[in-house]
Scaffold this active site. Structure first.
Site, short mmCIF file in Angstrom:
data_model
loop_
_atom_site.label_atom_id
_atom_site.label_comp_id
_atom_site.label_asym_id
_atom_site.label_seq_id
_atom_site.Cartn_x
_atom_site.Cartn_y
_atom_site.Cartn_z
CD GLU A 158 -3.54 -15.23 -8.85
OE1 GLU A 158 -2.72 -16.15 -8.76
OE2 GLU A 158 -4.44 -15.03 -8.03
CB CYS A 201 -9.22 -7.30 -6.46
SG CYS A 201 -7.63 -6.95 -5.72
CB CYS A 259 2.72 -8.85 0.20
SG CYS A 259 2.08 -8.85 -1.47
CB CYS A 315 -5.49 -9.09 -0.10
SG CYS A 315 -6.58 -8.07 -1.04
CD GLU A 317 2.32 1.51 -4.52
OE1 GLU A 317 2.21 1.11 -3.36
OE2 GLU A 317 1.52 2.33 -5.03
CB CYS A 330 5.03 -5.82 -6.00
SG CYS A 330 4.91 -4.21 -5.18
CB CYS A 363 4.79 -5.71 1.90
SG CYS A 363 4.52 -4.03 1.34
S1 SF4 Z 1 1.42 -5.41 -0.33
FE1 SF4 Z 1 1.22 -4.29 -2.28
S2 SF4 Z 1 2.99 -2.89 -2.26
FE2 SF4 Z 1 3.45 -4.48 -0.72
S3 SF4 Z 1 4.64 -6.04 -1.86
FE3 SF4 Z 1 2.45 -6.64 -1.94
S4 SF4 Z 1 1.69 -5.81 -3.89
FE4 SF4 Z 1 3.62 -4.74 -3.40
#
Ligand code: SF4
Length: 382
Positions: A91, A104, A118, A344, A166, A111, A115
């Site tokens: 996206e 963005c 996320c 986000c 990342e 990823c 996290c």
């Molecule tokens: S916050 Fe960023 S680094 Fe952490 S899992 Fe999500 S996309 Fe990956």
């Protein structure tokens, strides 16, 4: 083999032209056609000799990603879903504001950092994007916005590498993509207006400082290692002290005189007054005090698998006030595009379950584009 010219920065394109027996200035012309005029058809490139255009047609293409869905929020935020093959989707989000237009951009499909807060992290890692796939997001968005806003000048003034993935774990593809964004013959963005956001890949922060020092944002999210180990598992490899040391080294090369710390506000987890006070002590350094960093407090966008909830507004404001009273410039990020899940942490909302991604993409294809008039409210770069 046909090569996609979106994969090249200007140096790469010059090398490609050299292999075709063409001079460097041809690469510059070609680069400007692709990135400044958004051309994808070599026949449009009228100042290139026909013989060169024929050579290009035989060996190269300008191939953007396939858009599978587009959502436009009532606040002007636009989210595109791109198919990157193999059942993977990424996206890209355009966020218009009064004085800027920010894109963005994603760097990976999924990823590996995982996290806790996320939704991309919960999806797991699929693969790195190529340089062309990173650049394609900007190439497409700039073309689209100019066409629909009926503008000749640039619409996107800022790029943040804060989408899926990342970026510093896809370093080899990231650096040429950043160079395309910065190149005066490409998008001509200043280093201050391109931000790489990292969860803290310390050795790569040092490399970025040398190779392409753009603005840096660090996903901190916790004031101590015990909590950060839990929220950002990469912390177990690169703990906070090492990360902050890397930030200070980066500042010697950075285009801005501060690092931005992103801090996702999680109810009852990291949002208490004692966490704010711990943060102040963490970032305070002799001689500089706290002026070398800024904090961006991010309202959490809940998703079921996280088991986390958003901090109440009053808690976020109180947290912000404590940091502010210590002299730390602190902003609370406005949520944008809530009605289209564009904020986000929700970038992967539609693709968390990779086994169903194809089905979801198929469903997304039916999303209707809103009429061009919907873009009248989208401000661009001033
Ligand atoms: S916050 Fe960023 S680094 Fe952490 S899992 Fe999500 S996309 Fe990956």
């Amino acid at each position: 083999m046909t090569v996609n010219l979106l994969d090249y920065d200007l140096e790469g394109l010059a090398a490609f032209c050299d292999r075709l027996g063409e001079k460097r200035f041809r690469a510059t012309q070609l680069f400007r056609w692709i990135h400044q005029k958004g051309a994808s058809n070599f026949d449009e490139m009228t100042d290139l000799a026909k013989a060169l255009r024929d050579k290009l047609k035989a060996s190269a293409c300008v191939q953007g990603l396939e858009v599978t869905a587009q959502h436009i929020s009532s606040d002007g935020t636009i989210k595109w879903l791109f198919d990157v093959g193999g059942g993977n989707a990424i996206e890209t989000v355009f966020i218009p504001e009064d004085d800027r237009g920010t894109l963005c951009v994603s760097s990976q499909a999924g990823c590996a950092v995982a996290c806790r807060f996320c939704s991309t992290g919960h999806q797991g890692f699929s693969r790195n994007l190529t340089t062309g796939e990173i650049v394609s997001q900007l190439w497409f968005a700039e073309r689209f916005l100019r066409q629909h806003l009926v503008r000749q000048d640039r619409v996107i003034s800022n790029v943040v590498m804060m989408g899926m993935g990342e970026p510093l774990q896809n370093y080899a593809a990231l650096i040429p993509a950043l160079r395309v964004m910065l190149d005066d013959h490409g998008y001509g963005l200043s280093r201050r207006r391109v931000t790489v956001s990292t969860s803290g890949v310390v050795p790569m922060i040092d490399r970025l400082a040398v190779d392409c020092p753009v603005a840096l944002a660090v996903s901190l999210h916790a004031p101590n290692d015990a909590l950060r180990d839990n929220l950002v598992p990469l912390n177990r490899k690169y703990p906070i002290a090492e990360l902050l040391d890397a930030c200070h080294r980066y500042l010697e090369h950075a285009p801005r005189d501060f690092i931005t710390f992103e801090y996702c506000m999680l109810d009852g987890v990291n949002d208490q007054p004692e966490h704010a006070r711990e943060l102040i002590e963490l970032v305070r350094v002799r001689n500089k005090g706290t002026a070398w960093c800024k904090f961006n407090l991010i309202p959490f966008n809940p998703f079921p698998a996280s088991g986390l909830t958003r901090s109440p507004s009053a808690q976020v404001i109180a947290f912000s006030r404590i940091l502010g009273e210590a002299g730390i410039v602190t902003t609370i990020r406005k949520t944008r595009g809530d009605d289209i899940d564009a904020a986000c942490g929700q970038l992967a909302g539609d693709v968390q379950d990779r086994t169903r991604v194809g089905e979801r993409i198929a469903q997304q294809r039916t999303v209707m584009l809103r009429p061009v008039a919907a873009f009248d409210t989208v401000p661009g770069k001033s």
